[in-house]
Design a protein around this motif. Structure first.
Motif, PDB file in Angstrom:
ATOM      1  N   UNK A 393      21.863  35.243  74.738  1.00 47.28           N
ATOM      2  CA  UNK A 393      20.613  35.334  75.496  1.00 47.28           C
ATOM      3  C   UNK A 393      19.667  36.385  74.930  1.00 47.28           C
ATOM      4  N   UNK A 394      20.212  37.371  74.229  1.00 47.18           N
ATOM      5  CA  UNK A 394      19.389  38.436  73.648  1.00 47.18           C
ATOM      6  C   UNK A 394      18.870  38.074  72.258  1.00 47.18           C
ATOM      7  N   UNK A 395      19.531  37.165  71.604  1.00 51.53           N
ATOM      8  CA  UNK A 395      19.298  36.916  70.185  1.00 51.53           C
ATOM      9  C   UNK A 395      17.841  36.578  69.857  1.00 51.53           C
ATOM     10  N   UNK A 396      17.223  35.679  70.630  1.00 45.90           N
ATOM     11  CA  UNK A 396      15.849  35.249  70.335  1.00 45.90           C
ATOM     12  C   UNK A 396      14.876  36.418  70.436  1.00 45.90           C
ATOM     13  N   UNK A 397      15.050  37.233  71.478  1.00 47.41           N
ATOM     14  CA  UNK A 397      14.157  38.386  71.659  1.00 47.41           C
ATOM     15  C   UNK A 397      14.358  39.407  70.554  1.00 47.41           C
ATOM     16  N   UNK A 398      15.604  39.624  70.150  1.00 47.49           N
ATOM     17  CA  UNK A 398      15.889  40.572  69.070  1.00 47.49           C
ATOM     18  C   UNK A 398      15.215  40.102  67.774  1.00 47.49           C
ATOM     19  N   UNK A 400      12.626  38.245  67.477  1.00 46.04           N
ATOM     20  CA  UNK A 400      11.180  38.374  67.628  1.00 46.04           C
ATOM     21  C   UNK A 400      10.733  39.820  67.391  1.00 46.04           C
ATOM     22  N   UNK A 401      11.487  40.786  67.939  1.00 45.37           N
ATOM     23  CA  UNK A 401      11.157  42.202  67.754  1.00 45.37           C
ATOM     24  C   UNK A 401      11.247  42.599  66.289  1.00 45.37           C
ATOM     25  N   UNK A 402      12.316  42.153  65.622  1.00 43.72           N
ATOM     26  CA  UNK A 402      12.514  42.505  64.212  1.00 43.72           C
ATOM     27  C   UNK A 402      11.403  41.918  63.341  1.00 43.72           C
ATOM     28  N   UNK A 403      10.956  40.696  63.714  1.00 39.91           N
ATOM     29  CA  UNK A 403       9.912  40.040  62.930  1.00 39.91           C
ATOM     30  C   UNK A 403       8.548  40.686  63.143  1.00 39.91           C
ATOM     31  N   UNK A 410      10.338  50.083  66.322  1.00 43.31           N
ATOM     32  CA  UNK A 410      11.401  49.725  67.270  1.00 43.31           C
ATOM     33  C   UNK A 410      12.163  50.966  67.701  1.00 43.31           C
ATOM     34  N   UNK A 411      12.482  51.852  66.716  1.00 39.60           N
ATOM     35  CA  UNK A 411      13.218  53.078  67.038  1.00 39.60           C
ATOM     36  C   UNK A 411      12.397  53.973  67.956  1.00 39.60           C
ATOM     37  N   UNK A 412      11.083  54.092  67.671  1.00 37.09           N
ATOM     38  CA  UNK A 412      10.222  54.939  68.500  1.00 37.09           C
ATOM     39  C   UNK A 412      10.142  54.404  69.928  1.00 37.09           C
ATOM     40  N   UNK A 413      10.027  53.053  70.061  1.00 40.66           N
ATOM     41  CA  UNK A 413       9.962  52.455  71.396  1.00 40.66           C
ATOM     42  C   UNK A 413      11.265  52.691  72.154  1.00 40.66           C
ATOM     43  N   UNK A 414      12.402  52.541  71.477  1.00 39.50           N
ATOM     44  CA  UNK A 414      13.707  52.791  72.124  1.00 39.50           C
ATOM     45  C   UNK A 414      13.793  54.242  72.587  1.00 39.50           C
ATOM     46  N   UNK A 415      13.355  55.166  71.704  1.00 36.06           N
ATOM     47  CA  UNK A 415      13.422  56.593  72.031  1.00 36.06           C
ATOM     48  C   UNK A 415      12.575  56.911  73.258  1.00 36.06           C
ATOM     49  N   UNK A 416      11.370  56.337  73.313  1.00 40.08           N
ATOM     50  CA  UNK A 416      10.495  56.601  74.470  1.00 40.08           C
ATOM     51  C   UNK A 416      11.120  56.067  75.760  1.00 40.08           C
TER      52      UNK A 416
END
Length: 507
Positions: A393-398, A400-403, A410-416
């Motif tokens: 269920x997470x794969x499609x969103x992941x 999309x984020x990587x693309x 991505x790292x900055x968003x996770x950190x925030x």
């Protein structure tokens, strides 16, 4: 051990007894009065349940029909009393025991009806039990055993008169057990008055005071006390933490401050109703709250799971209180931290309390903002998220984020997002920490003896001003004071001896 009791222990997964449970169930102590030093969390509830079993059951494995109670267990607070009732309930279930409770804050009419139906064991708080006795709603003529749980706390709370009244109402041939974290003079006197040839029991784990607790004395500037508490809570991020204050006003103020800073916090103080109190404790148990701010009296007898951190927002007024507060953590094999927040003006008081409690603390700075941020980074990088496989269920969103975003974005968003979950730490002012200096050599001296000692309630606090006044010397002229049973010894500086002898005269 009776089969019904052994079966109950086996069902609960007991493979071995704790040291205090082993100590009180020695065959030679069967039926004896006991004065037991036992810390909270040492398994003492099951310990006294096992200790009174031979007295209650006699030669049988089960109890007869319920009627007048055979045993009284008296605890300082309703929470502890109800906890004891639950523990004894499963321990004596196969023995056919009926248990009743008499605790403040509960409906007295329901309690009277339960007592009228009959019970084998009554668990009670002192004030409510005395009320039932005076109203004639409980018959104590058949009592074979009385247990005073956390006896030192009951005396601290002013229940001495109630306890003496209750004990005087029970048969003189009863078995009496006193369980106490500390054994001050008041407990010893109570034991002497109401126990017969009591056996003193102290296990190795209690002789090493709070071995599973890491004591840390944290020096902070006077203006940074509350900021330091925030940083301590953030640094440890304990599953459950309790913050002790000396007054209701401080509890209210600190609870508001922590709540405003995003902590999931509840308060425990004397003005709460029983319902509010129960709700606060339940919030801690089910994870809705992780920090409890409390006064000493309000926190008596509470038992919280996963309590890994105790913070002393204000220093306690005695070493016994320090031990009671800290004993909430480091239980049943878990490690715990007891953090004392110490402003410069209170350093000597903190050292004195630790010394009287026979505890050694690490004197350190309170965690700085940088310390908290570093600890957060360690927690973030060691989180289970990094090791968990990506689900379907997470794969499609992941993907999309990587693309769509760079790794840095991505790292900055996770950190925030990670930082949003926690309150930002506070900047603390610098405090110069000096390690306690060893006392300088006293120098040449002469020892004098006084004709009163421990048996006459002599203490250094009492003798020091008396000797100074009588001998016209200062406390700097006095070295060590040693208290024996019927004598005390005082060391006086050699240079002051002549003036001392002149002042006290030949007699």
């Amino acid at each position: 051990m009776k089969k019904t009791i052994a079966d109950a222990l086996a069902r609960k997964g007991y493979e071995a007894l704790t040291p205090v449970q082993q100590a009180v169930t020695q065959p030679e102590l069967e039926g004896r009065d006991l004065l037991v030093s036992a810390q909270t969390g040492s398994g003492k509830t099951i310990g006294f349940g096992l200790a009174i079993a031979p007295t209650l059951l006699g030669d049988d494995d089960t109890l007869g029909a319920s009627g007048a109670p055979l045993a009284l267990v008296i605890a300082p607070t309703r929470e502890l009393a109800m906890q004891v009732k639950r523990e004894l309930g499963w321990l004596y279930a196969d023995a056919g025991a009926f248990l009743a409770s008499c605790v403040g804050g509960m409906d007295m009419r329901d309690e009277r009806r339960a007592l009228a139906r009959g019970s084998h064991i009554v668990v009670a708080t002192p004030g409510r039990l005395r009320d039932h006795i005076m109203r004639g709603s409980i018959d104590l003529t058949q009592v074979r055993a009385v247990v005073l749980d956390e006896a030192d706390e009951m005396l601290d709370l002013g229940f001495r008169e109630d306890l003496e009244f209750i004990l005087d109402e029970t048969p003189s041939g009863r078995q009496t057990l006193l369980f106490s974290a500390t054994v001050p003079g008041a407990i010893a006197k109570l034991a002497q008055s109401y126990q017969r040839d009591a056996e003193r029991v102290s296990t190795v784990s209690e002789q090493t005071q709070h071995a599973d607790i890491d004591y840390r004395a944290m020096m902070v500037a006077a203006r940074d006390g509350e900021n330091a508490i925030i940083n301590v809570l953030r640094y440890y991020e304990a599953p459950n933490a309790i913050v002790f204050c000396n007054t209701r006003a401080m509890v209210s103020r600190l609870t508001t401050r922590l709540s405003n800073r995003g902590f999931s916090v509840v308060a425990l103080s004397g003005e709460l109703t029983q319902s509010e109190r129960s709700n606060a404790l339940q919030a801690m148990r089910d994870g809705r709250a992780r920090v409890c701010v409390a006064t000493d009296v309000a926190a008596r007898g509470i038992d919280l799971p996963n309590l890994d951190l105790v913070v002393h927002a204000e220093l306690p007024n005695s070493h016994e209180t320090l031990l009671h507060r800290s004993g909430r953590t480091g239980r049943a094999g878990r490690k715990g931290v007891s953090a004392l927040v110490v402003v410069p003006s209170s350093r000597k008081k903190a050292e004195r309390i630790l010394k009287f409690a026979k505890l050694s603390a690490d004197w350190v700075s309170a965690p700085s903002a940088d310390d908290v941020n570093e600890r957060d980074q360690v927690r973030m990088l060691s989180a289970e998220d990094w090791q968990t496989d990506i689900t379907e269920s997470e794969s499609a969103t992941v993907d999309q984020l990587v693309e769509k975003f760079t790794p840095q974005q991505i790292a900055a968003a996770y950190l925030r997002q990670y930082k949003k979950r926690y309150s930002a730490p506070e900047e603390l002012g610098a405090v110069q920490i000096e390690k306690p200096k060893p006392r300088a050599e006293f120098g040449p001296s002469v020892w004098f003896s006084l004709s009163e000692g421990r048996n006459q309630s002599a203490s250094p606090r009492h003798l020091l001003p008396m000797v100074c006044k009588a001998g016209k010397i200062t406390k700097d002229d006095i070295g060590a004071i040693r208290i024996a049973d019927d004598l005390s010894y005082v060391e006086i500086r050699e240079a002051a001896v002549e003036g001392f002898l002149t002042a006290i005269g030949p007699d």
